[in-house]
Design a protein around this motif. Structure first.
Motif, mmCIF file in Angstrom:
data_model
loop_
_atom_site.group_PDB
_atom_site.id
_atom_site.type_symbol
_atom_site.label_atom_id
_atom_site.label_comp_id
_atom_site.label_asym_id
_atom_site.label_seq_id
_atom_site.Cartn_x
_atom_site.Cartn_y
_atom_site.Cartn_z
ATOM 1 N N ASP A 179 0.755 -1.083 0.055
ATOM 2 C CA ASP A 179 0.003 0.159 0.164
ATOM 3 C C ASP A 179 0.926 1.330 -0.231
ATOM 4 N N LEU A 180 2.008 1.181 0.839
ATOM 5 C CA LEU A 180 2.664 2.387 0.778
ATOM 6 C C LEU A 180 3.659 2.731 -0.535
ATOM 7 N N ILE A 181 4.067 1.584 -1.108
ATOM 8 C CA ILE A 181 4.653 1.624 -2.301
ATOM 9 C C ILE A 181 3.688 2.269 -3.366
ATOM 10 N N TRP A 182 2.391 1.729 -3.396
ATOM 11 C CA TRP A 182 1.344 2.145 -4.371
ATOM 12 C C TRP A 182 1.089 3.574 -4.054
ATOM 13 N N ALA A 183 1.171 4.093 -2.909
ATOM 14 C CA ALA A 183 0.887 5.507 -2.437
ATOM 15 C C ALA A 183 2.361 6.327 -2.957
ATOM 16 N N CYS A 184 3.387 5.900 -2.895
ATOM 17 C CA CYS A 184 4.549 6.826 -3.344
ATOM 18 C C CYS A 184 4.517 6.755 -4.915
ATOM 19 N N ASN A 185 4.087 5.651 -5.624
ATOM 20 C CA ASN A 185 4.042 5.760 -7.104
ATOM 21 C C ASN A 185 3.024 6.494 -7.586
ATOM 22 N N ASP A 186 1.784 6.721 -6.764
ATOM 23 C CA ASP A 186 0.705 7.485 -7.193
ATOM 24 C C ASP A 186 1.050 9.055 -6.954
ATOM 25 N N VAL A 187 1.667 9.460 -5.966
ATOM 26 C CA VAL A 187 1.901 10.900 -5.629
ATOM 27 C C VAL A 187 3.187 11.416 -6.208
ATOM 28 N N GLY A 188 3.889 10.105 -6.664
ATOM 29 C CA GLY A 188 5.106 10.458 -7.388
ATOM 30 C C GLY A 188 6.261 11.054 -6.363
ATOM 31 N N VAL A 189 6.566 10.059 -5.248
ATOM 32 C CA VAL A 189 7.817 10.215 -4.440
ATOM 33 C C VAL A 189 8.725 9.029 -4.558
ATOM 34 N N ALA A 204 1.746 5.964 8.521
ATOM 35 C CA ALA A 204 2.514 6.195 7.242
ATOM 36 C C ALA A 204 1.775 6.404 5.876
ATOM 37 N N ILE A 205 1.010 5.671 5.745
ATOM 38 C CA ILE A 205 0.253 5.538 4.385
ATOM 39 C C ILE A 205 -0.564 6.995 4.269
ATOM 40 N N LYS A 206 -1.086 7.456 5.401
ATOM 41 C CA LYS A 206 -1.875 8.599 5.472
ATOM 42 C C LYS A 206 -0.972 9.805 5.205
ATOM 43 N N LEU A 207 0.232 9.788 5.691
ATOM 44 C CA LEU A 207 1.373 10.867 5.470
ATOM 45 C C LEU A 207 1.193 11.140 3.902
ATOM 46 N N ILE A 208 1.485 9.958 3.398
ATOM 47 C CA ILE A 208 1.638 10.053 1.812
ATOM 48 C C ILE A 208 0.399 10.409 0.959
ATOM 49 N N HIS A 209 -0.589 9.460 1.398
ATOM 50 C CA HIS A 209 -1.687 9.492 0.422
ATOM 51 C C HIS A 209 -2.571 10.733 0.747
ATOM 52 N N GLU A 210 -2.652 11.212 1.992
ATOM 53 C CA GLU A 210 -3.299 12.329 2.210
ATOM 54 C C GLU A 210 -2.563 13.623 2.199
ATOM 55 N N GLU A 211 -1.480 13.696 3.215
ATOM 56 C CA GLU A 211 -0.820 14.935 3.365
ATOM 57 C C GLU A 211 0.074 15.640 2.342
ATOM 58 N N ILE A 212 0.780 14.686 1.447
ATOM 59 C CA ILE A 212 1.482 14.803 0.721
ATOM 60 C C ILE A 212 0.892 15.241 -0.740
ATOM 61 N N ARG A 213 -0.143 14.124 -0.984
ATOM 62 C CA ARG A 213 -1.041 14.338 -2.308
ATOM 63 C C ARG A 213 -1.569 15.847 -2.144
ATOM 64 N N ASN A 214 -2.278 16.133 -1.152
ATOM 65 C CA ASN A 214 -2.815 17.591 -0.823
ATOM 66 C C ASN A 214 -1.788 18.699 -0.470
ATOM 67 N N ALA A 215 -0.652 18.386 -0.554
ATOM 68 C CA ALA A 215 0.309 19.510 -0.323
ATOM 69 C C ALA A 215 -0.093 20.232 0.964
ATOM 70 N N THR A 216 -0.302 19.611 2.019
ATOM 71 C CA THR A 216 -0.786 20.344 3.285
ATOM 72 C C THR A 216 0.465 20.708 3.865
ATOM 73 N N PRO A 217 0.693 21.764 4.824
ATOM 74 C CA PRO A 217 1.816 22.133 5.461
ATOM 75 C C PRO A 217 2.728 21.093 5.961
ATOM 76 N N LEU A 218 2.066 19.983 6.601
ATOM 77 C CA LEU A 218 2.818 18.929 7.021
ATOM 78 C C LEU A 218 3.304 17.998 5.774
ATOM 79 N N GLY A 219 2.510 17.891 4.875
ATOM 80 C CA GLY A 219 2.800 16.983 3.435
ATOM 81 C C GLY A 219 4.047 17.821 3.034
ATOM 82 N N ARG A 220 4.224 19.139 2.918
ATOM 83 C CA ARG A 220 5.378 19.620 2.374
ATOM 84 C C ARG A 220 6.544 19.316 3.018
#
Ligand code: SF4
Length: 588
Positions: A345-355, A381-397
């Protein structure tokens, strides 16, 4: 006759240029590093208009040479501020080469910062199409949309939301034969540089392309025959050999045994749950589920090693490709996560958001050490990638900008990085030669820059004591030969067979010499590689890097690593010897 395709994003113009004579024998990394050295100001901002993304197939890419589909992506890295070359498999390399293009150079920067573009390249030329419909979309959806619009089988190079938002952990994705997003030129944040050019994706359609001109067919054919025989005759690379059967994750048990499998942010060399996430465990689960999962998969047509796999969910439906060693380790052992489905799931999330999975594993482990979440918390950890990075929240950035940024934000001092880039899956306190490569590589911490693990742990290409500290020459020779292999278009995994089978190495060189119509022999490999390394090193020096940057993090020289309880004790003068030009043999 191959050409350079320049795409100027400042005025949205194109130019096809003849290849200058000085670049005749360069391709892939040799070309991306030469062009970066010649054209990119070393002190430019990596996300500004003066940086470039240079995309280049290898010397033999686009021919019928086996396992030869790597594409190099080069420029100045926003993560490390050094020169960068990062490469990927997938469909792009062969198709770019068959269109007669030696490199695509993305340069300049559009005035409209929020507008996105799609670059389409085919036999008739190039065009830029508006791509705002792809804004914020993950790479799985982007690949589906682009195959529908531009035809099944086209190669797609693209970035996810992380690249659009210029995050320094962003990679560049290439689709594979099944149009799955997942072949990543992940290292060094080159996805952010592509995002800074306003390009969301590139479609390469090679239908009707001129193909690759081979100057000396006889030499080329003799060369690929020798290489193929070596590849199919070596225990690591042959059919049903180690890589084909277990994938690169065959290394998990080996590195665990060696005490060099970094665990919970590099605090131990063994993970007590390695047996749950090893290559053996992966194969057992794929077989048991008997669904759409498979091993022995090729990431591009013509690969005969086929180390890739396709992972299936518990119900047998396809989830993600590929569960390779570095990704499983980074998002598994290094974060204390022991469940292959969660890691998938984590690898899928990385591949999708592009990290980059390596940078992400390093970053999340540091965030765990900084108490943002506890080690082993896969859902967090999945939430960090899938939600925070994807939505470019301050934590995601913060997370999306990698290990160093995250370490600063959370007050963590144990940062396993060199020149700002996260270390991969080999503990330098347990395997000293790879530590020398991490410290001195022109790219920041990078195992592929000079894979001394081969003789230090695997007994390939000789045998060396992993704890011995005199590894300067070993690392330099591996860095030089790797720079050469990264230029050929051959997958680096060919190195396993050519290190042990001399005729395979001859075949690799002869096939390249045959394409180029040049008199190369195996004696030219190291000198050619050194020529590339010299340019990369000089670029870095001009960007302000000195020997003081060729060091491992402080904590690794002080904190003993279980189970061997050793520190990284290679003295500075032995590290400095790697790039002491006066000690170098004559270059080509
Ligand atoms: S050996 Fe593995 S990584 Fe290399 S080209 Fe083949 S499938 Fe891709």
């Amino acid at each position: 006759m191959s050409q350079l395709l320049r795409v100027n994003m400042s005025d949205l113009s194109f130019k096809y240029e003849d290849v200058p004579e000085k670049y005749h024998h360069w391709a892939a990394r040799g070309l991306t590093s030469s062009l970066t050295y010649d054209e990119v100001p070393p002190n430019c901002h990596p996300l500004g208009p003066d940086n470039k993304v240079i995309i280049a197939p290898g010397i033999v890419s686009g021919t019928n040479a086996p396992t030869s589909g790597r594409t190099s992506f080069g420029g100045k890295s926003p993560l490390t501020s050094t020169i960068k070359e990062t490469n990927a498999g997938g469909l792009s390399s062969q198709k770019i080469a068959r269109l007669g293009i030696k490199a695509i150079i993305l340069e300049g920067q559009p005035d409209e910062k929020d507008k996105l573009w799609l670059l389409k390249v085919n036999k008739d030329g190039a065009e830029l199409l508006p791509a705002d419909n792809l804004k914020s979309k993950g790479m799985y959806e982007v690949c589906n949309i682009l195959w529908k619009e531009h035809g099944e089988g086209v190669a797609i190079i693209g970035i996810g939301p992380a690249g659009e938002n210029r995050m320094c952990a962003a990679g560049i994705c290439v689709n594979d034969q099944e149009n799955t997003a997942g072949r990543y030129a992940g290292r060094g944040g080159m996805g952010a540089v592509m995002g800074s050019k306003g390009i969301k994706a590139i479609v390469i359609d090679d239908k009707g392309g001129a193909g690759v001109q081979i100057a000396d067919e006889k030499k080329f054919e003799a060369g690929i025959k020798k290489l193929e025989e070596a590849s199919l005759g070596h225990d690591v690379t042959k059919r049903e050999g180690a890589l084909n059967t277990y994938g690169t994750n065959v290394l998990a048990s080996i590195m665990h045994e060696a005490g060099g499998y970094p665990t919970r942010n590099f605090s131990s060399g063994r993970f007590e749950h390695t047996h749950q996430i090893s290559g053996e465990a992966k194969v057992e689960m794929i077989t048991k589920r008997n669904g759409e999962g498979t091993t022995g998969h090729a990431c591009h047509p013509g690969c005969i090693i086929q180390c890739s796999d396709r992972w299936a969910n518990p119900d047998g439906s396809f989830k993600v490709s590929v569960l390779e060693y570095e990704s499983v380790w980074a998002l598994g052992a290094n974060c204390g996560i022991d469940d292959l489905d969660k890691i998938a799931d984590l690898i899928w999330a990385c591949n999708d958001v592009g990290v980059d999975t390596i940078e992400m594993g390093g970053t999340i482990a540091v965030a765990m050490e900084g108490n943002l979440l506890e080690f082993g918390n896969a859902d967090g950890a999945i939430k960090l990638i899938h939600e925070e990075i994807r939505n470019a929240t301050p934590l995601g950035r913060i997370i999306g900008n990698g290990t160093v940024t995250t370490g600063r934000a959370f007050g963590v001092t144990r940062l396993p990085v060199v020149k700002g880039q996260s270390m991969p899956a080999y503990e330098p306190r347990a395997v000293k030669g790879i530590g020398v490569t991490y410290a001195t590589s022109t790219m920041g911490a990078d195992h592929t820059a000079g894979y001394t693990i081969a003789p230090e742990i695997l007994g390939v290409g000789g045998e060396m004591d992993p704890f011995a500290i005199e590894k300067a020459e070993l690392s330099r020779n591996f860095q030089a030969s790797t720079a050469f292999i990264d230029t050929t278009g051959y997958c680096l995994f060919d190195a396993f067979c050519v290190l042990d089978i001399p005729s395979g190495l001859e075949g690799m060189v002869e096939s390249c010499a045959g394409v180029l119509g040049i008199d190369w022999t195996v004696d030219d490999i190291v000198p050619l590689g050194l020529e590339i390394l010299r340019k990369e090193r000089l670029f870095n020096e001009a960007a302000g890097f000195t020997r003081a940057h060729d060091r491992l993090p402080d904590f690794m020289t002080k904190e003993p690593l279980p189970p061997h309880n050793t520190v990284f004790d290679v003295p500075d003068d032995l590290l400095d010897a790697v790039y002491d030009f006066e000690q170098w043999p004559t270059e080509k």
